[in-house]
Every structure is written in C-alpha cells, then in structure tokens.
Scaffold this active site. Structure first.
Site, PDB file in Angstrom:
ATOM      1  N   LYS A   1      50.164  27.204  23.209  1.00  0.00           N
ATOM      2  CA  LYS A   1      49.715  28.262  24.123  1.00  0.00           C
ATOM      3  C   LYS A   1      50.664  28.248  25.327  1.00  0.00           C
ATOM      4  CE  LYS A   1      45.735  30.202  26.520  1.00  0.00           C
ATOM      5  NZ  LYS A   1      44.393  30.023  27.079  1.00  0.00           N
ATOM      6  N   PRO A   2      51.331  29.377  25.632  1.00  0.00           N
ATOM      7  CA  PRO A   2      52.420  29.339  26.619  1.00  0.00           C
ATOM      8  C   PRO A   2      51.985  28.997  28.045  1.00  0.00           C
ATOM      9  CG  PRO A   2      52.379  31.441  25.426  1.00  0.00           C
ATOM     10  CD  PRO A   2      51.147  30.691  25.034  1.00  0.00           C
TER      11      PRO A   2
ATOM     12  N   HIS B   1      36.855  34.893  30.231  1.00  0.00           N
ATOM     13  CA  HIS B   1      38.311  35.023  30.211  1.00  0.00           C
ATOM     14  C   HIS B   1      38.865  34.690  31.588  1.00  0.00           C
ATOM     15  CE1 HIS B   1      42.273  36.928  29.947  1.00  0.00           C
ATOM     16  NE2 HIS B   1      41.946  37.687  30.969  1.00  0.00           N
TER      17      HIS B   1
ATOM     18  N   HIS C   1      39.376  26.242  30.035  1.00  0.00           N
ATOM     19  CA  HIS C   1      39.673  26.355  31.466  1.00  0.00           C
ATOM     20  C   HIS C   1      38.903  25.448  32.417  1.00  0.00           C
ATOM     21  CE1 HIS C   1      42.176  29.732  30.436  1.00  0.00           C
ATOM     22  NE2 HIS C   1      41.167  30.326  29.849  1.00  0.00           N
TER      23      HIS C   1
ATOM     24  N   LYS D   1      43.731  42.632  34.700  1.00  0.00           N
ATOM     25  CA  LYS D   1      45.114  43.005  34.394  1.00  0.00           C
ATOM     26  C   LYS D   1      45.189  44.094  33.327  1.00  0.00           C
ATOM     27  CE  LYS D   1      47.436  38.612  35.460  1.00  0.00           C
ATOM     28  NZ  LYS D   1      47.865  37.338  34.849  1.00  0.00           N
TER      29      LYS D   1
END
Length: 124
Positions: free
Chosen positions: A41-42, A119, A12, A66
């Site tokens: 990876k979508p 994350h 990221h 989430k």
C-alpha cells in the site's frame, strides 16, 4: 467479511502508542496490519488517539472529500498521526516505508448507523 468500520480501525488506528516508536514503525505496522499482503500500500496514516476521539470527528466540521462526496469531517483539534510512505527502493513483497510523525487535523469519511469513520481522506 470485515466491515468498513473495522477496516478503518485496522488500517488507521493505533491508540496503544502516543507516537511512532521508531523509524522502523511503518515497516512493522504496515506488515502486522496486513497492508502489504497482496501489494505494498503506497501511503497510509496511523492515528495515535483514542477510538472514541476519532469517532467523534464524525460530528465535527463537515467538509468535502477529495472525491467530491460530502460525508467527510475534519477534526476540530490536531491529532498525533504517523504517515507511512513507500520508499523508492520498496519492492513487493519486501515493502519499505518512511515513517513521518506529525500533529495535524484529520479528515475522515463517515457512514452507517452508528455514524463512524470508514475512510481516511487527508490530514491538514
């Protein structure tokens, strides 16, 4: 083994550019960061800010993740990000991505000591 914090950086962080350099940015970055090794990876987001600024989010606004966990944090300020989303024609191993540039607040999950992002949860 790659630590969760190091994995976050690989997946990221892109502090070297202030934004996506071209429409081909995601295709190049997803490949060079090994995010298309075993599958495409979508969806993936790259953050164009300093690592220190992104790590600082772990002491900013505490929000629910989430998945319901409570260790997520939202940045006070907007950050320069690039969203990479797999295109309809993408087929492993020839993964293809659409590059979308944005300025949004990021939400990251943090853990560990030092308390750092592990994350990328969302952008708002």
């Amino acid at each position: 083994k790659e630590s969760a914090a190091a994995k976050f950086e690989r997946q990221h962080m892109d502090s070297s550019t202030s934004s996506a350099s071209s429409s081909n940015y995601c295709n190049q970055m997803m490949k060079s960061r090994n995010l298309t090794q075993s599958r495409c990876k979508p969806v993936n987001t790259f953050v164009h800010e300093s690592l220190a600024d992104v790590q600082a989010v772990c002491s900013q606004k505490n929000v629910a993740c989430k998945n319901g966990q409570t260790n997520c944090y939202q940045s006070y300020s907007t950050m320069s990000i690039t969203d990479c989303r797999e295109t309809g024609s993408s087929k492993y191993p020839n993964c293809a991505y659409k590059t979308t540039q944005a300025k949004k607040h990021i939400i990251v999950a943090c853990e560990g000591n030092p308390y750092v992002p592990v994350h990328f949860d969302a952008s708002v």
